[in-house]
Scaffold this active site. Sequence first.
Site, PDB file in Angstrom:
ATOM      1  N   THR A   1       1.555   0.063 -13.848  1.00  0.00           N
ATOM      2  CA  THR A   1       2.778   0.446 -13.089  1.00  0.00           C
ATOM      3  C   THR A   1       3.469  -0.563 -12.335  1.00  0.00           C
ATOM      4  O   THR A   1       2.495  -1.207 -11.876  1.00  0.00           O
ATOM      5  CB  THR A   1       2.802   2.087 -12.646  1.00  0.00           C
ATOM      6  N   GLY A   2       4.546  -0.295 -11.991  1.00  0.00           N
ATOM      7  CA  GLY A   2       5.206  -1.374 -11.046  1.00  0.00           C
ATOM      8  C   GLY A   2       4.901  -3.157 -11.400  1.00  0.00           C
ATOM      9  O   GLY A   2       4.928  -3.538 -10.581  1.00  0.00           O
TER      10      GLY A   2
ATOM     11  N   GLY B   1       5.888  -7.824  -7.390  1.00  0.00           N
ATOM     12  CA  GLY B   1       5.013  -9.187  -7.304  1.00  0.00           C
ATOM     13  C   GLY B   1       3.670  -8.762  -7.466  1.00  0.00           C
ATOM     14  O   GLY B   1       3.050  -9.690  -8.438  1.00  0.00           O
TER      15      GLY B   1
ATOM     16  N   GLY C   1       2.346  -6.216  -9.172  1.00  0.00           N
ATOM     17  CA  GLY C   1       2.028  -5.627 -10.624  1.00  0.00           C
ATOM     18  C   GLY C   1       2.123  -6.907 -11.549  1.00  0.00           C
ATOM     19  O   GLY C   1       1.493  -7.097 -12.687  1.00  0.00           O
TER      20      GLY C   1
ATOM     21  N   SER D   1      -2.901  -0.170   0.895  1.00  0.00           N
ATOM     22  CA  SER D   1      -2.265  -1.100   1.679  1.00  0.00           C
ATOM     23  C   SER D   1      -3.306  -0.937   3.035  1.00  0.00           C
ATOM     24  O   SER D   1      -3.769   0.130   3.097  1.00  0.00           O
ATOM     25  CB  SER D   1      -0.967  -0.725   1.845  1.00  0.00           C
TER      26      SER D   1
ATOM     27  N   TYR E   1       5.353   5.326   5.452  1.00  0.00           N
ATOM     28  CA  TYR E   1       4.855   4.659   4.514  1.00  0.00           C
ATOM     29  C   TYR E   1       3.476   4.618   4.600  1.00  0.00           C
ATOM     30  O   TYR E   1       2.556   4.884   3.809  1.00  0.00           O
ATOM     31  CB  TYR E   1       5.195   2.909   4.494  1.00  0.00           C
TER      32      TYR E   1
END
Length: 266
Positions: A17-18, A22, A24, A149, A162
């Site tokens: 996904t995604g 950058g 992915g 992250s 986030y």
Amino acid sequence: MAVFAKDALKERHILITGATGGIGYETAKVIVSMGAKVTITGRNQDKLNLLEKELMQDTTPDQICVATADITKEADRSDLIKTAEEKLGFISDLVNSAGVSGGAPVEQLETDVIEQIMDINYFSTFRLTKTIYQKMIPEKRGNIVNVASLSGLRGTYGNSAYASSKFAMIGWTQSMALEAIEHNIRVNAVCPGFVDTDMAHNILKKKAERNDISYEQTLENAKNSIPSGRLISALEVANTIAFVLTDAAQNIVGESVKISGGSVMR
């Protein structure tokens, strides 16, 4: 220079996904070079088409499935899985790279912003993963890699929305890993810091505006805060994901693999 053997992921069908972002994007290129079949998905059809052309340098059309999808929509998630399975068969591996950034200090943070971030980064990813995982269980094999992250490991100023989504992803990764390994399915996360992608540069631009300094100075400050002295490349993250997917990492279970340039050590 190739890091992995050309057959390291042979006979695998990996859904990313995604894939238009950058990390992915680079991950798709790396795993195809390792012999995998790949389904790439995202919301930007033009970028998917561009990626498909690049992938064709290392593989053939029958090894690639391209599917435009918005994973926040139930119908899109169902169609994505159906399309991928019909073309390439059982989805043996899943890389959850779709995500968005954003936020503000708590007193300025609007509820709809945090809800949108949580929906894309956590809830919708969870829903897609659950459906694919349920198909992995009877096969007694599979790998799931969540792109989290460093923000899922420690808080930073103005990052409540986030960070909350990535903390949720890490907690889910660890808990699900304990359940999934009973079925010979591994679940892990990778946790990069500032990656040299559009998403990171947009974050730095907003930080520059908030602090009333130039973007160039903000970028330099970010680099100086990292012991290695530079941002992380998307390829470095992709190579880490690829390694975790391989059989060389069979006993890596429930981990949050940091890629921090030395900035986070715990």
